[in-house]
Design a protein around this motif. Structure first.
Motif, PDB file in Angstrom:
ATOM      1  N   LEU A  49     -60.810   8.792  70.411  1.00  0.00           N
ATOM      2  CA  LEU A  49     -61.474   9.825  69.613  1.00  0.00           C
ATOM      3  C   LEU A  49     -60.603  10.264  68.446  1.00  0.00           C
ATOM      4  CD1 LEU A  49     -63.642  12.026  69.075  1.00  0.00           C
ATOM      5  CD2 LEU A  49     -62.339  13.473  70.679  1.00  0.00           C
ATOM      6  N   TYR A  50     -59.350  10.571  68.711  1.00  0.00           N
ATOM      7  CA  TYR A  50     -58.490  11.081  67.642  1.00  0.00           C
ATOM      8  C   TYR A  50     -58.094   9.996  66.643  1.00  0.00           C
ATOM      9  CZ  TYR A  50     -58.730  15.660  69.583  1.00  0.00           C
ATOM     10  OH  TYR A  50     -59.214  16.868  69.993  1.00  0.00           O
ATOM     11  N   ARG A  51     -58.109   8.727  67.050  1.00  0.00           N
ATOM     12  CA  ARG A  51     -57.936   7.632  66.072  1.00  0.00           C
ATOM     13  C   ARG A  51     -59.136   7.590  65.126  1.00  0.00           C
ATOM     14  NH1 ARG A  51     -55.541   4.064  70.123  1.00  0.00           N
ATOM     15  NH2 ARG A  51     -57.645   3.428  70.608  1.00  0.00           N
ATOM     16  N   ARG A  52     -60.337   7.790  65.689  1.00  0.00           N
ATOM     17  CA  ARG A  52     -61.546   7.810  64.853  1.00  0.00           C
ATOM     18  C   ARG A  52     -61.531   9.012  63.919  1.00  0.00           C
ATOM     19  NH1 ARG A  52     -66.853   6.233  68.064  1.00  0.00           N
ATOM     20  NH2 ARG A  52     -67.568   6.151  65.914  1.00  0.00           N
ATOM     21  N   ILE A  53     -61.099  10.144  64.417  1.00  0.00           N
ATOM     22  CA  ILE A  53     -60.986  11.332  63.558  1.00  0.00           C
ATOM     23  C   ILE A  53     -60.014  11.064  62.426  1.00  0.00           C
ATOM     24  CG2 ILE A  53     -60.102  13.712  63.490  1.00  0.00           C
ATOM     25  CD1 ILE A  53     -61.382  14.069  66.307  1.00  0.00           C
ATOM     26  N   GLU A  54     -58.875  10.457  62.751  1.00  0.00           N
ATOM     27  CA  GLU A  54     -57.865  10.140  61.736  1.00  0.00           C
ATOM     28  C   GLU A  54     -58.421   9.208  60.655  1.00  0.00           C
ATOM     29  OE1 GLU A  54     -53.332   8.327  61.506  1.00  0.00           O
ATOM     30  OE2 GLU A  54     -54.565   7.940  63.272  1.00  0.00           O
ATOM     31  N   SER A  55     -59.274   8.282  61.051  1.00  0.00           N
ATOM     32  CA  SER A  55     -59.789   7.295  60.092  1.00  0.00           C
ATOM     33  C   SER A  55     -60.994   7.801  59.299  1.00  0.00           C
ATOM     34  CB  SER A  55     -60.145   5.994  60.806  1.00  0.00           C
ATOM     35  OG  SER A  55     -61.253   6.189  61.651  1.00  0.00           O
ATOM     36  N   SER A  56     -61.514   8.953  59.650  1.00  0.00           N
ATOM     37  CA  SER A  56     -62.661   9.518  58.932  1.00  0.00           C
ATOM     38  C   SER A  56     -62.172  10.437  57.822  1.00  0.00           C
ATOM     39  CB  SER A  56     -63.539  10.321  59.898  1.00  0.00           C
ATOM     40  OG  SER A  56     -64.421  11.152  59.188  1.00  0.00           O
ATOM     41  N   PRO A  57     -62.540  10.160  56.574  1.00  0.00           N
ATOM     42  CA  PRO A  57     -62.086  11.019  55.475  1.00  0.00           C
ATOM     43  C   PRO A  57     -62.453  12.495  55.673  1.00  0.00           C
ATOM     44  CG  PRO A  57     -63.008   8.996  54.608  1.00  0.00           C
ATOM     45  CD  PRO A  57     -63.292   9.008  56.095  1.00  0.00           C
ATOM     46  N   ALA A  58     -63.662  12.760  56.127  1.00  0.00           N
ATOM     47  CA  ALA A  58     -64.082  14.161  56.292  1.00  0.00           C
ATOM     48  C   ALA A  58     -63.389  14.807  57.492  1.00  0.00           C
ATOM     49  CB  ALA A  58     -65.597  14.233  56.449  1.00  0.00           C
ATOM     50  N   LEU A  59     -63.385  14.125  58.633  1.00  0.00           N
ATOM     51  CA  LEU A  59     -62.810  14.713  59.845  1.00  0.00           C
ATOM     52  C   LEU A  59     -61.297  14.815  59.788  1.00  0.00           C
ATOM     53  CD1 LEU A  59     -65.041  13.075  62.584  1.00  0.00           C
ATOM     54  CD2 LEU A  59     -65.177  15.393  61.653  1.00  0.00           C
ATOM     55  N   SER A  60     -60.655  13.877  59.125  1.00  0.00           N
ATOM     56  CA  SER A  60     -59.193  13.915  59.067  1.00  0.00           C
ATOM     57  C   SER A  60     -58.694  15.137  58.296  1.00  0.00           C
ATOM     58  CB  SER A  60     -58.636  12.636  58.448  1.00  0.00           C
ATOM     59  OG  SER A  60     -59.028  12.524  57.097  1.00  0.00           O
ATOM     60  N   GLN A  61     -59.538  15.734  57.484  1.00  0.00           N
ATOM     61  CA  GLN A  61     -59.146  16.963  56.785  1.00  0.00           C
ATOM     62  C   GLN A  61     -59.023  18.138  57.760  1.00  0.00           C
ATOM     63  OE1 GLN A  61     -61.561  17.765  53.333  1.00  0.00           O
ATOM     64  NE2 GLN A  61     -61.581  15.605  52.770  1.00  0.00           N
ATOM     65  N   LEU A  62     -59.789  18.094  58.854  1.00  0.00           N
ATOM     66  CA  LEU A  62     -59.716  19.161  59.854  1.00  0.00           C
ATOM     67  C   LEU A  62     -58.436  19.082  60.672  1.00  0.00           C
ATOM     68  CD1 LEU A  62     -63.394  19.011  61.167  1.00  0.00           C
ATOM     69  CD2 LEU A  62     -62.405  20.688  59.590  1.00  0.00           C
ATOM     70  N   LEU A  63     -57.986  17.862  60.935  1.00  0.00           N
ATOM     71  CA  LEU A  63     -56.769  17.625  61.721  1.00  0.00           C
ATOM     72  C   LEU A  63     -55.898  16.653  60.918  1.00  0.00           C
ATOM     73  CD1 LEU A  63     -58.629  17.105  65.099  1.00  0.00           C
ATOM     74  CD2 LEU A  63     -57.388  19.152  64.400  1.00  0.00           C
ATOM     75  N   PRO A  64     -55.197  17.165  59.910  1.00  0.00           N
ATOM     76  CA  PRO A  64     -54.605  16.291  58.896  1.00  0.00           C
ATOM     77  C   PRO A  64     -53.351  15.510  59.277  1.00  0.00           C
ATOM     78  CG  PRO A  64     -54.148  18.581  58.392  1.00  0.00           C
ATOM     79  CD  PRO A  64     -55.060  18.573  59.566  1.00  0.00           C
ATOM     80  N   ASP A  65     -52.654  15.874  60.363  1.00  0.00           N
ATOM     81  CA  ASP A  65     -51.470  15.077  60.685  1.00  0.00           C
ATOM     82  C   ASP A  65     -51.392  14.767  62.179  1.00  0.00           C
ATOM     83  OD1 ASP A  65     -49.774  17.068  62.089  1.00  0.00           O
ATOM     84  OD2 ASP A  65     -49.629  18.032  60.125  1.00  0.00           O
ATOM     85  N   ALA A  66     -50.533  13.813  62.495  1.00  0.00           N
ATOM     86  CA  ALA A  66     -50.444  13.299  63.863  1.00  0.00           C
ATOM     87  C   ALA A  66     -50.078  14.393  64.864  1.00  0.00           C
ATOM     88  CB  ALA A  66     -49.435  12.156  63.921  1.00  0.00           C
ATOM     89  N   GLU A  67     -49.206  15.304  64.501  1.00  0.00           N
ATOM     90  CA  GLU A  67     -48.797  16.361  65.421  1.00  0.00           C
ATOM     91  C   GLU A  67     -49.957  17.292  65.741  1.00  0.00           C
ATOM     92  OE1 GLU A  67     -46.657  18.712  68.025  1.00  0.00           O
ATOM     93  OE2 GLU A  67     -46.358  16.662  67.322  1.00  0.00           O
ATOM     94  N   ILE A  68     -50.750  17.642  64.763  1.00  0.00           N
ATOM     95  CA  ILE A  68     -51.920  18.502  64.986  1.00  0.00           C
ATOM     96  C   ILE A  68     -52.924  17.784  65.879  1.00  0.00           C
ATOM     97  CG2 ILE A  68     -53.925  19.548  63.856  1.00  0.00           C
ATOM     98  CD1 ILE A  68     -52.046  20.176  61.472  1.00  0.00           C
ATOM     99  N   ARG A  69     -53.161  16.508  65.621  1.00  0.00           N
ATOM    100  CA  ARG A  69     -54.092  15.741  66.456  1.00  0.00           C
ATOM    101  C   ARG A  69     -53.574  15.619  67.887  1.00  0.00           C
ATOM    102  NH1 ARG A  69     -54.294  13.104  61.595  1.00  0.00           N
ATOM    103  NH2 ARG A  69     -52.862  11.466  62.294  1.00  0.00           N
ATOM    104  N   ARG A  70     -52.275  15.413  68.049  1.00  0.00           N
ATOM    105  CA  ARG A  70     -51.698  15.317  69.398  1.00  0.00           C
ATOM    106  C   ARG A  70     -51.871  16.633  70.153  1.00  0.00           C
ATOM    107  NH1 ARG A  70     -47.940  17.129  72.189  1.00  0.00           N
ATOM    108  NH2 ARG A  70     -46.881  18.154  70.455  1.00  0.00           N
ATOM    109  N   ARG A  71     -51.601  17.754  69.480  1.00  0.00           N
ATOM    110  CA  ARG A  71     -51.766  19.054  70.132  1.00  0.00           C
ATOM    111  C   ARG A  71     -53.228  19.301  70.501  1.00  0.00           C
ATOM    112  NH1 ARG A  71     -48.413  21.323  65.893  1.00  0.00           N
ATOM    113  NH2 ARG A  71     -50.266  22.450  65.240  1.00  0.00           N
ATOM    114  N   ALA A  72     -54.145  18.925  69.625  1.00  0.00           N
ATOM    115  CA  ALA A  72     -55.572  19.094  69.910  1.00  0.00           C
ATOM    116  C   ALA A  72     -55.984  18.236  71.103  1.00  0.00           C
ATOM    117  CB  ALA A  72     -56.412  18.741  68.684  1.00  0.00           C
ATOM    118  N   SER A  73     -55.513  17.010  71.140  1.00  0.00           N
ATOM    119  CA  SER A  73     -55.827  16.111  72.250  1.00  0.00           C
ATOM    120  C   SER A  73     -55.252  16.653  73.559  1.00  0.00           C
ATOM    121  CB  SER A  73     -55.258  14.715  71.965  1.00  0.00           C
ATOM    122  OG  SER A  73     -55.510  13.840  73.028  1.00  0.00           O
TER     123      SER A  73
END
Length: 105
Positions: A49-73
């Motif tokens: 899921l978070y790889r897909r978020i990272e690859s989406s231009p719109a969604l990646s703006q919500l979780l812009p870096d790897a640390e934020i995505r890791r914490r969310a996950s």
């Protein structure tokens, strides 16, 4: 106020949640199997899921870096673990309420 009307009152929201997903002993008996499935499958599913978020231009703006995505996950995984580790209460923990109300629209 009728049962079909919408209200912003705190108490009515709790009643509505209880009516949508009532829990009884049969539900609670399934929690250990659900918890086992979460422990087995959620890490891979969340990584995907978070790889897909990272690859989406719109969604990646919500979780812009790897640390934020890791914490969310990690937070999502812990939320699921806590949810199915025991009985649910009528009032979610304050952290869950804060999380739900702070999500971007």
């Amino acid at each position: 106020m009728s049962a079909t009307s919408h209200s912003t009152g705190h108490g009515s929201g709790q009643a509505a949640r209880a009516n949508i997903a009532p829990l009884d002993e049969a539900n609670y008996r399934t929690f250990p199997r659900i918890l086992a499935a979460i422990r087995k499958h959620a890490p891979v599913a969340l990584k995907s899921l978070y790889r897909r978020i990272e690859s989406s231009p719109a969604l990646s703006q919500l979780l812009p870096d790897a640390e934020i995505r890791r914490r969310a996950s990690d937070a999502q995984y812990e939320h699921w673990i806590k949810m199915f580790s025991g009985r649910l209460t009528a009032t979610p923990p304050s952290a869950a309420r804060r999380s739900a109300t702070s999500m971007p629209a």
